[in-house]
Design a protein around this motif. Structure first.
Motif, PDB file in Angstrom:
ATOM      1  N   THR A 315       7.977  -6.944   5.658  1.00  0.00           N
ATOM      2  CA  THR A 315       6.863  -5.995   5.573  1.00  0.00           C
ATOM      3  C   THR A 315       6.111  -6.276   4.279  1.00  0.00           C
ATOM      4  N   LEU A 316       5.028  -5.567   4.101  1.00  0.00           N
ATOM      5  CA  LEU A 316       4.271  -5.704   2.856  1.00  0.00           C
ATOM      6  C   LEU A 316       5.117  -5.201   1.698  1.00  0.00           C
ATOM      7  N   LYS A 317       5.293  -6.044   0.708  1.00  0.00           N
ATOM      8  CA  LYS A 317       6.123  -5.671  -0.436  1.00  0.00           C
ATOM      9  C   LYS A 317       5.285  -5.706  -1.705  1.00  0.00           C
ATOM     10  N   PRO A 318       5.187  -4.573  -2.428  1.00  0.00           N
ATOM     11  CA  PRO A 318       4.326  -4.528  -3.615  1.00  0.00           C
ATOM     12  C   PRO A 318       5.063  -4.929  -4.893  1.00  0.00           C
ATOM     13  N   PHE A 319       4.327  -5.506  -5.819  1.00  0.00           N
ATOM     14  CA  PHE A 319       4.806  -5.812  -7.170  1.00  0.00           C
ATOM     15  C   PHE A 319       3.695  -5.476  -8.143  1.00  0.00           C
ATOM     16  N   VAL A 320       4.057  -4.938  -9.293  1.00  0.00           N
ATOM     17  CA  VAL A 320       3.083  -4.601 -10.324  1.00  0.00           C
ATOM     18  C   VAL A 320       2.768  -5.846 -11.131  1.00  0.00           C
ATOM     19  N   LEU A 321       1.503  -6.239 -11.166  1.00  0.00           N
ATOM     20  CA  LEU A 321       1.067  -7.430 -11.881  1.00  0.00           C
ATOM     21  C   LEU A 321       0.257  -7.008 -13.096  1.00  0.00           C
ATOM     22  N   SER A 322       0.754  -7.385 -14.274  1.00  0.00           N
ATOM     23  CA  SER A 322       0.059  -7.066 -15.529  1.00  0.00           C
ATOM     24  C   SER A 322      -0.126  -8.360 -16.312  1.00  0.00           C
ATOM     25  N   ARG A 323      -1.383  -8.733 -16.494  1.00  0.00           N
ATOM     26  CA  ARG A 323      -1.703  -9.924 -17.279  1.00  0.00           C
ATOM     27  C   ARG A 323      -2.952  -9.650 -18.093  1.00  0.00           C
ATOM     28  N   GLU A 324      -3.084 -10.385 -19.200  1.00  0.00           N
ATOM     29  CA  GLU A 324      -4.213 -10.192 -20.097  1.00  0.00           C
ATOM     30  C   GLU A 324      -5.527 -10.486 -19.363  1.00  0.00           C
ATOM     31  N   GLY A 325      -6.472  -9.589 -19.502  1.00  0.00           N
ATOM     32  CA  GLY A 325      -7.785  -9.762 -18.889  1.00  0.00           C
ATOM     33  C   GLY A 325      -7.906  -9.147 -17.516  1.00  0.00           C
ATOM     34  N   LEU A 326      -6.796  -8.787 -16.884  1.00  0.00           N
ATOM     35  CA  LEU A 326      -6.826  -8.229 -15.542  1.00  0.00           C
ATOM     36  C   LEU A 326      -6.425  -6.764 -15.573  1.00  0.00           C
ATOM     37  N   THR A 327      -7.236  -5.932 -14.898  1.00  0.00           N
ATOM     38  CA  THR A 327      -6.833  -4.540 -14.714  1.00  0.00           C
ATOM     39  C   THR A 327      -5.490  -4.504 -13.997  1.00  0.00           C
ATOM     40  N   GLN A 328      -4.617  -3.579 -14.425  1.00  0.00           N
ATOM     41  CA  GLN A 328      -3.294  -3.536 -13.810  1.00  0.00           C
ATOM     42  C   GLN A 328      -3.400  -3.499 -12.295  1.00  0.00           C
ATOM     43  N   ALA A 329      -2.608  -4.330 -11.650  1.00  0.00           N
ATOM     44  CA  ALA A 329      -2.772  -4.536 -10.214  1.00  0.00           C
ATOM     45  C   ALA A 329      -1.441  -4.423  -9.492  1.00  0.00           C
ATOM     46  N   GLN A 346      -1.317  -4.389  11.325  1.00  0.00           N
ATOM     47  CA  GLN A 346      -0.857  -4.078   9.969  1.00  0.00           C
ATOM     48  C   GLN A 346      -1.611  -4.908   8.948  1.00  0.00           C
ATOM     49  N   MET A 347      -1.860  -6.181   9.275  1.00  0.00           N
ATOM     50  CA  MET A 347      -2.613  -7.042   8.371  1.00  0.00           C
ATOM     51  C   MET A 347      -4.030  -6.529   8.176  1.00  0.00           C
ATOM     52  N   LEU A 348      -4.698  -6.111   9.256  1.00  0.00           N
ATOM     53  CA  LEU A 348      -6.064  -5.605   9.149  1.00  0.00           C
ATOM     54  C   LEU A 348      -6.115  -4.303   8.349  1.00  0.00           C
ATOM     55  N   ALA A 349      -5.102  -3.447   8.566  1.00  0.00           N
ATOM     56  CA  ALA A 349      -5.059  -2.195   7.806  1.00  0.00           C
ATOM     57  C   ALA A 349      -4.831  -2.465   6.325  1.00  0.00           C
ATOM     58  N   ALA A 350      -3.926  -3.402   6.025  1.00  0.00           N
ATOM     59  CA  ALA A 350      -3.663  -3.744   4.625  1.00  0.00           C
ATOM     60  C   ALA A 350      -4.884  -4.367   3.979  1.00  0.00           C
ATOM     61  N   ALA A 351      -5.598  -5.234   4.722  1.00  0.00           N
ATOM     62  CA  ALA A 351      -6.808  -5.838   4.177  1.00  0.00           C
ATOM     63  C   ALA A 351      -7.891  -4.791   3.944  1.00  0.00           C
ATOM     64  N   GLY A 352      -7.899  -3.730   4.781  1.00  0.00           N
ATOM     65  CA  GLY A 352      -8.868  -2.659   4.583  1.00  0.00           C
ATOM     66  C   GLY A 352      -8.625  -1.868   3.317  1.00  0.00           C
ATOM     67  N   ASN A 353      -7.386  -1.889   2.810  1.00  0.00           N
ATOM     68  CA  ASN A 353      -7.041  -1.202   1.563  1.00  0.00           C
ATOM     69  C   ASN A 353      -6.898  -2.165   0.395  1.00  0.00           C
ATOM     70  N   ALA A 354      -7.318  -3.413   0.569  1.00  0.00           N
ATOM     71  CA  ALA A 354      -7.186  -4.424  -0.484  1.00  0.00           C
ATOM     72  C   ALA A 354      -8.512  -4.577  -1.229  1.00  0.00           C
ATOM     73  N   ASP A 355      -8.410  -4.947  -2.496  1.00  0.00           N
ATOM     74  CA  ASP A 355      -9.590  -5.196  -3.324  1.00  0.00           C
ATOM     75  C   ASP A 355      -9.828  -6.689  -3.532  1.00  0.00           C
ATOM     76  N   LEU A 356      -8.798  -7.486  -3.337  1.00  0.00           N
ATOM     77  CA  LEU A 356      -8.898  -8.937  -3.483  1.00  0.00           C
ATOM     78  C   LEU A 356      -7.867  -9.564  -2.555  1.00  0.00           C
ATOM     79  N   ILE A 357      -8.256 -10.617  -1.840  1.00  0.00           N
ATOM     80  CA  ILE A 357      -7.360 -11.284  -0.897  1.00  0.00           C
ATOM     81  C   ILE A 357      -7.160 -12.732  -1.334  1.00  0.00           C
ATOM     82  N   LEU A 358      -5.903 -13.145  -1.388  1.00  0.00           N
ATOM     83  CA  LEU A 358      -5.544 -14.540  -1.642  1.00  0.00           C
ATOM     84  C   LEU A 358      -4.952 -15.101  -0.351  1.00  0.00           C
TER      85      LEU A 358
END
Length: 517
Positions: A315-329, A346-358
């Protein structure tokens, strides 16, 4: 009872004429002396030159003031959804048609009439099938639009119109009343001058015409700017309302964490929770493409409590990403789009709540039809949502080290001017991926994710992420406003029901007091 405006006192008028006579006599005698001494032609030349210079300077000032007013004009909000672009064009078209003669400022009715016309223009775009779309506005939102537009216009007027803080509405009405009388007296004076000194009167008429033309032009420019500014301000906040960017409550923090992010943060074993909504970065792609390895590479040193294992995501698994120059993500790992665990909805719903996609795709695999199908479905869903702008997307071409020649790996490689067969093949793979997935070549970034040999992540990919951060923040703002509006509807309903309950509870007491009186 309001006192009437004072009338003209004949004695005061006689005093004014007596004081003006010596000046008029001086002008006449001076003109006679110039003619008698033979210097009249020089005076005429000097008057023409000074008049021309003054007229030219006045025209330059008019253009300068026009540019100043244009620079302070209302611009469309880049955070608006695509559906607002056409609406804003209609608002600007309406503003261009505002003629100062049609909307005199001294008559107060223009404020409501022009504001209503602007609101109807915007409302008709969002409710084209409704006979009276303006009635779809709620009373609190209508008042809020007027309040915001008036506030911004007040600031512009106070800063850009001279003496606006001194002139009152009464002054405007008094000036309008005295204008006709002053014009009649001035006409009598002009006729008398023509009889006494025809040459001087004709020159004065020419000079007056040039002067009045310049000042009338400046006045009309200011009047026209004021009308356009008013229309654009009202239209701006009306579009804000219909696009979901104008909630009623101003006291709440707009980018407070949404319920979705609060739930996702609850899955992360972090002691410090962000006070604002984190950016949501979604990592998508096929199985065994290196999605989890990419997340590890973005962290540099893994800061999550549990190691990210490749290709085990269910399933979608979140991790907190903190790096210099980037708003906490929050960065989300996902199952492969070609795996049995993949759920397209589920992918479309997650993409609808995403701000950036890799989107991660192997550079060494030519079969990308499944990825193309998923991306086409994603793009179609995003295009259907005209109330939201699509989040920016970057395509990460993994396994760049596995391209031919296999035994060569001596980064960095200059893909713009490849000097080796490896660099040439990497550049060719980037172009093929861009064609297969229908993305811009600039969005495809080749990387190597091997442990100890990570390449192009901390420089090119990270720079691209930071370069798209502003767009991602705009998408985040729209998400937060949508979530806030949903929450606000329930909060307002609870408050209204509570207020109505208190009124019903106190109604017998109120009626009893009135009966007792």
């Amino acid at each position: 009872m309001k006192a009437p405006l004072p009338s003209v006192n004949p004695l005061r008028l006689l005093v004014f004429i007596l004081m003006l006579l010596p000046l008029l006599a001086l002008l006449g005698l001076g003109f006679f002396w110039l003619w008698q001494s033979g210097n009249l032609q020089y005076w005429l030349i000097a008057m023409v030159v000074c008049g021309g210079l003054g007229y030219g300077l006045q025209q330059w000032l008019v253009r300068q003031e026009r540019q100043l007013l244009m620079d302070s004009s209302t611009e469309p909000n880049p955070e608006w959804p695509p559906s607002a672009d056409e609406v804003w064009q209609r608002v600007e078209a309406l503003a261009e048609t505002c003629n100062p003669q049609d909307w005199p400022i001294e008559e107060g009715a223009w404020v409501m009439e022009l504001g209503q016309k602007t609101l109807e223009t915007v409302a008709h775009c969002y409710y084209p099938d409704v006979e009276k779309p303006l009635l779809e506005l709620t009373v609190p939102h209508t008042l809020l639009i007027i309040e915001r537009a008036s506030r911004d216009l007040r600031q512009d007027v106070a800063e850009k119109i001279p003496f606006s803080n001194r002139l009152t509405i009464g002054d405007l009405f008094r000036l309008q009343r005295w204008k006709a009388k002053a014009e009649r007296l001035f006409t009598i004076y002009r006729a008398g001058s023509l009889l006494i000194n025809p040459v001087n009167a004709l020159l004065s008429e020419a000079w007056r015409h040039l002067r009045e033309r310049s000042f009338d032009q400046a006045r009309d420019e200011l009047h026209r700017w004021f009308l356009r500014a008013y229309v654009c301000k009202v239209g701006y906040y009306a579009i804000d309302l219909y696009s979901g960017r104008l909630p009623l409550g101003d006291e709440e923090f707009v980018t407070a964490p949404t319920p979705e992010s609060k739930a996702d943060l609850g899955q992360v074993e972090e002691t410090a929770k962000p006070a604002i909504e984190p950016l949501r970065i979604l990592v998508l792609g096929r199985s065994n493409s290196g999605k989890s390895s990419l997340i590890n590479a973005l962290f540099g040193t893994l800061t999550t409590a549990t190691d990210v294992l490749p290709d085990t995501t269910q399933t979608l698994k979140p991790f907190v990403l903190s790096r210099e120059g980037l708003t906490q993500a929050l960065i989300f790992d996902s199952p492969g789009c070609d795996s049995a665990l993949f759920d397209r909805q589920q992918m479309l719903a997650a993409a609808g709540n995403a701000d950036l996609i890799l989107w991660v795709t192997p550079a060494n695999r030519p079969d990308r039809q499944t990825e193309r199908d998923c991306l086409d479905a994603l793009r179609a869903t995003q295009a259907a949502r005209t109330d939201r702008r699509a989040p920016p997307m970057l395509v990460v071409a993994s396994f760049a080290d596995r391209l031919r020649p296999l035994n060569e790996w001596q980064p960095p490689y200059d893909l713009a001017h490849p000097a080796s067969s490896k660099a040439t093949n990497i550049a060719a793979a980037v172009r093929v991926i861009a064609t297969d997935l229908v993305v811009a070549v600039e969005q495809v970034i080749p990387v190597c994710l091997l442990p100890g040999k990570v390449y192009n992540v901390d420089d090119t990919l990270w720079a691209a992420i930071l370069n798209h951060q502003d767009k991602a923040l705009r998408v985040r703002l729209m998400r937060c406003l949508d979530a806030r509006k949903r929450a606000e509807d329930w909060v307002m309903l609870r408050r209204q029901l509570a207020g109505a309950g208190r009124f019903v509870r106190d109604l017998p007491e109120i009626l009893g007091k009135r009966t007792g009186q």
